[in-house]
Design an enzyme around this catalytic site. Structure first.
Site, PDB file in Angstrom:
ATOM      1  CG  HIS A  55      -0.357   0.154   2.520  1.00 10.03           C
ATOM      2  ND1 HIS A  55       0.423  -0.824   3.108  1.00 10.03           N
ATOM      3  CD2 HIS A  55      -0.376   1.184   3.418  1.00 10.03           C
ATOM      4  CE1 HIS A  55       0.829  -0.409   4.296  1.00 10.03           C
ATOM      5  NE2 HIS A  55       0.364   0.806   4.507  1.00 10.03           N
ATOM      6  CG  HIS A  57       0.145   4.609   4.624  1.00  8.52           C
ATOM      7  ND1 HIS A  57      -0.607   3.895   5.530  1.00  8.52           N
ATOM      8  CD2 HIS A  57      -0.712   5.530   4.092  1.00  8.52           C
ATOM      9  CE1 HIS A  57      -1.851   4.360   5.547  1.00  8.52           C
ATOM     10  NE2 HIS A  57      -1.936   5.346   4.682  1.00  8.52           N
ATOM     11  CG  ASP A  59       5.375   3.310   7.222  1.00  5.11           C
ATOM     12  OD1 ASP A  59       4.437   3.675   6.483  1.00  5.11           O
ATOM     13  OD2 ASP A  59       5.203   2.550   8.196  1.00  5.11           O
ATOM     14  CG  HIS A  60       4.297   0.274   4.121  1.00  6.73           C
ATOM     15  ND1 HIS A  60       4.151  -1.051   4.467  1.00  6.73           N
ATOM     16  CD2 HIS A  60       3.890   0.983   5.200  1.00  6.73           C
ATOM     17  CE1 HIS A  60       3.673  -1.133   5.704  1.00  6.73           C
ATOM     18  NE2 HIS A  60       3.512   0.094   6.162  1.00  6.73           N
ATOM     19  CG  HIS A 115      -3.875   0.447   6.874  1.00  5.11           C
ATOM     20  ND1 HIS A 115      -3.819   0.977   8.142  1.00  5.11           N
ATOM     21  CD2 HIS A 115      -2.720   0.814   6.252  1.00  5.11           C
ATOM     22  CE1 HIS A 115      -2.680   1.647   8.287  1.00  5.11           C
ATOM     23  NE2 HIS A 115      -1.998   1.561   7.154  1.00  5.11           N
ATOM     24  CG  ASP A 132       0.805  -0.981   7.909  1.00  2.00           C
ATOM     25  OD1 ASP A 132       1.712  -1.800   8.146  1.00  2.00           O
ATOM     26  OD2 ASP A 132       1.005   0.245   7.808  1.00  2.00           O
ATOM     27  CG  HIS A 170       4.453  -1.447  11.378  1.00  2.00           C
ATOM     28  ND1 HIS A 170       5.311  -0.368  11.411  1.00  2.00           N
ATOM     29  CD2 HIS A 170       3.622  -1.238  10.315  1.00  2.00           C
ATOM     30  CE1 HIS A 170       5.011   0.460  10.423  1.00  2.00           C
ATOM     31  NE2 HIS A 170       3.984  -0.048   9.742  1.00  2.00           N
TER      32      HIS A 170
END
Length: 258
Positions: A55, A57, A59-60, A115, A132, A170
């Site tokens: 996805h 975001h 941090d990905h 999410h 996530d 995570h």
């Protein structure tokens, strides 16, 4: 047989390096930053064959451009078109399987909105890369989708073979356990798992992957159909619970404010 290795990054992210045990071609899942991936690939004499994104975001996906710069824009990057991610070279639209040339394994694409609306999970052999959506003893926050969508996505993942391993993005397991123990403090499976996780983390060992069979026994978000979780939620909110979706919706609200 797959070899899967975690690259820790930021405060609690894991980027997953995936390859066949007898191959030096590797893929990385959700690289939020490039340099740790480059360092690992070079240190282990591997060849980075591509990137798999769950996805949008940061941090990905934050490492996509740095990896392309290092590899002179030669990397295939697979990800959901609906997420509008810069740097995706192979957009996944309606496909339900993906062939990664150097992995010699079919990848099952599982849409898991909740999410984010375009979130995908990937099943490779017995490994579930779920970003996530599903965490060990928890689930992701609902930023774009609805509670109904997230519950449906979790139900979809929960229906996979119980021996599958959960490779989420995570290291949230201990904090999730703290919440789960508030919901179901007498769950013997959860108490046993909490003890194991505490020891692993004290030794700086990742709590992941988790087995789906474990999650079905300890994760309250996968147990919203049970009397134990329904009763806890009803008591917390002083309300009558009518169905699983109501249980899940209130449980997620409880966790959001925990």
């Amino acid at each position: 047989m797959l070899t899967i290795t975690a690259i820790p990054a930021f405060n609690d992210n894991y980027f997953w390096i995936v390859r066949q045990a007898d191959s030096n071609f590797a893929y990385v899942v959700d690289p939020g930053v490039a340099q740790p991936v480059i360092d690992y690939i070079l240190a282990h004499d591997l060849i980075l064959a591509g990137v798999l994104i769950t996805h949008k975001h940061a941090d990905h996906v934050g490492g996509i451009q740095g990896l392309q710069d290092f590899y002179q824009n030669s990397l295939p990057v697979y990800g959901p078109k609906a997420e509008g991610i810069a740097g995706i070279t192979h957009e996944i639209i309606d496909e339900r399987t993906l062939c990664l040339p150097h992995l010699e394994a079919n990848v099952e694409i599982i849409p898991v909105p909740g999410h984010t609306l375009g979130h995908h999970a990937y099943l490779i052999e017995d490994a579930i890369f779920c970003g996530d959506t599903l965490f060990s003893v928890g689930c992701g926050r609902i930023f774009e989708g609805s509670a109904a969508q997230m519950l449906a996505s979790l139900t979809k993942l929960a229906s996979l073979p119980a021996h599958c391993k959960i490779y989420c993005a995570h290291e949230y397991t201990q904090s999730n356990i703290n919440f789960a123990l508030t919901v179901t403090p007498n769950n013997p499976n959860l108490l046993q798992y909490a003890s194991w996780v505490a020891k692993a983390r004290a030794d700086n060992i990742p709590s992941l992957p988790s087995f789906l069979s474990t999650e079905l026994a300890v994760n309250p978000f996968l147990r919203c159909h049970t009397y134990e979780v329904k009763t806890a939620v009803a008591s917390q909110f002083n309300t009558e619970i009518n169905d699983e979706l109501q249980t899940f919706t209130l449980l997620r609200k409880w966790k959001d404010n925990f």
